[in-house]
Design a protein around this motif. Structure first.
Motif, short mmCIF file in Angstrom:
data_model
loop_
_atom_site.label_atom_id
_atom_site.label_comp_id
_atom_site.label_asym_id
_atom_site.label_seq_id
_atom_site.Cartn_x
_atom_site.Cartn_y
_atom_site.Cartn_z
N GLU A 66 0.81 -1.22 0.00
CA GLU A 66 0.00 0.00 0.00
C GLU A 66 0.85 1.27 0.00
O GLU A 66 0.61 2.17 -0.82
CB GLU A 66 -0.98 0.02 1.17
CG GLU A 66 -1.84 1.27 1.17
CD GLU A 66 -2.94 1.25 2.22
OE1 GLU A 66 -3.49 2.33 2.50
OE2 GLU A 66 -3.25 0.17 2.75
N ARG A 124 2.36 1.72 -3.44
CA ARG A 124 1.38 2.11 -4.47
C ARG A 124 0.90 3.54 -4.27
O ARG A 124 0.66 4.26 -5.24
CB ARG A 124 0.22 1.12 -4.46
CG ARG A 124 0.58 -0.22 -5.11
CD ARG A 124 -0.52 -1.21 -5.00
NE ARG A 124 -0.23 -2.43 -5.75
CZ ARG A 124 -0.80 -3.60 -5.51
NH1 ARG A 124 -1.69 -3.71 -4.54
NH2 ARG A 124 -0.49 -4.66 -6.24
N ARG A 125 0.73 3.93 -3.02
CA ARG A 125 0.35 5.32 -2.75
C ARG A 125 1.41 6.28 -3.29
O ARG A 125 1.11 7.29 -3.92
CB ARG A 125 0.15 5.54 -1.25
CG ARG A 125 -1.16 5.02 -0.71
CD ARG A 125 -1.27 5.29 0.78
NE ARG A 125 -2.57 4.94 1.30
CZ ARG A 125 -3.63 5.75 1.30
NH1 ARG A 125 -3.51 6.98 0.82
NH2 ARG A 125 -4.79 5.36 1.79
N LEU A 176 -8.14 0.85 -7.99
CA LEU A 176 -7.20 0.85 -6.87
C LEU A 176 -6.85 2.28 -6.46
O LEU A 176 -6.73 2.59 -5.28
CB LEU A 176 -5.93 0.09 -7.25
CG LEU A 176 -5.00 -0.29 -6.09
CD1 LEU A 176 -5.71 -1.22 -5.12
CD2 LEU A 176 -3.73 -0.94 -6.63
N ALA A 177 -6.71 3.16 -7.45
CA ALA A 177 -6.43 4.56 -7.14
C ALA A 177 -7.56 5.17 -6.32
O ALA A 177 -7.32 5.88 -5.33
CB ALA A 177 -6.23 5.36 -8.44
N HIS A 234 -9.59 3.49 -4.46
CA HIS A 234 -9.58 2.81 -3.17
C HIS A 234 -8.63 3.50 -2.19
O HIS A 234 -8.95 3.69 -1.02
CB HIS A 234 -9.19 1.34 -3.36
CG HIS A 234 -8.93 0.61 -2.08
ND1 HIS A 234 -9.96 0.25 -1.21
CD2 HIS A 234 -7.78 0.19 -1.49
CE1 HIS A 234 -9.44 -0.36 -0.17
NE2 HIS A 234 -8.12 -0.42 -0.31
N TYR A 235 -7.44 3.88 -2.69
CA TYR A 235 -6.44 4.47 -1.81
C TYR A 235 -6.72 5.93 -1.49
O TYR A 235 -6.43 6.39 -0.39
CB TYR A 235 -5.06 4.36 -2.46
CG TYR A 235 -4.45 2.98 -2.42
CD1 TYR A 235 -4.63 2.14 -1.31
CD2 TYR A 235 -3.71 2.50 -3.48
CE1 TYR A 235 -4.08 0.87 -1.28
CE2 TYR A 235 -3.15 1.22 -3.46
CZ TYR A 235 -3.34 0.41 -2.35
OH TYR A 235 -2.79 -0.84 -2.32
N PHE A 236 -7.27 6.69 -2.44
CA PHE A 236 -7.41 8.13 -2.24
C PHE A 236 -8.85 8.64 -2.27
O PHE A 236 -9.09 9.79 -1.89
CB PHE A 236 -6.57 8.88 -3.28
CG PHE A 236 -5.10 8.72 -3.07
CD1 PHE A 236 -4.44 9.47 -2.11
CD2 PHE A 236 -4.36 7.80 -3.80
CE1 PHE A 236 -3.08 9.33 -1.90
CE2 PHE A 236 -3.01 7.64 -3.60
CZ PHE A 236 -2.36 8.40 -2.64
#
Length: 200
Positions: A7, A10-11, A45-46, A48-50
């Motif tokens: 994570e 990827r962030r 996924l982008a 999901h993270y932000f």
């Protein structure tokens, strides 16, 4: 299942990709899908993270400011001379990581966004206050307070103006030219106050 420790990587990849994508476009008129593609991950996924592009933009600005602050802390620890500390602030402001074409374009896009986003505006105000504070702190050791304030504003304006000039890309400056121009201005302003022993 995602691998442990992926994570943060990827962030960071998404933040770095956002900076490149915004910089290459010269505006925030980019999509999460474009940024995700640049980062080599899915748009899902982008999100999901932000959560949103706005939050990714905020994270990108925070990352730039954190890098700038870390570089400045390191540079300031290397000297106790007030004049050399001023040179360190100038040098870090035009560091290659901050003054390359895409990063300059991204900074300008962030300033445009600050006109409609209170959170972006707040982050950029923090940056400008820190810059002036660092300049003024060193300057007050070299000249009277009123002059320190005036000169700090002038140096900060020089830095901002050279970023705008670089963004035009008409005659791109290397990293040394803006440092020399700003140092020349600073030397001229400090000349009435400095003795021969206080040199950069």
């Amino acid at each position: 299942m995602p691998r442990i420790g992926m994570e943060p990587l990827r962030r960071k990849a998404l933040v770095d990709a956002a900076l490149r994508t915004i910089g290459s476009h010269g505006s925030l008129d980019v999509t999460m899908s474009e940024i995700a593609r640049e980062a080599g991950v899915s748009a899902a996924l982008a999100h999901h993270y932000f959560g949103s592009k706005q939050q990714l933009v905020i994270a990108t600005i925070r990352s730039l400011l954190a890098r700038l602050r870390a570089d400045l802390v390191t540079a300031l620890q290397e000297t106790n001379s007030a004049r050399k500390r001023l040179s360190a602030v100038i040098r870090v402001s035009f560091h290659a990581d901050q003054f390359d074409t895409e990063t300059v374009a991204a900074w300008l896009a962030f300033y445009v966004e600050a006109q409609r986003s209170e959170e972006v505006r707040r982050l950029l105000i923090i940056y400008t206050r820190r810059l002036r504070s660092n300049l003024k702190h060193a300057l007050t050791q070299l000249c009277p307070p009123d002059d320190a304030t005036r000169i700090a504003e002038g140096v900060a304006a020089m830095i901002d103006g050279l970023y705008i000039r670089q963004s035009l890309n008409a005659s791109p400056l290397g990293n040394d030219a803006p440092i020399r121009l700003t140092e020349d201005y600073l030397d001229m302003q400090l000349k009435p106050f400095l003795k021969d022993t206080e040199t950069p």
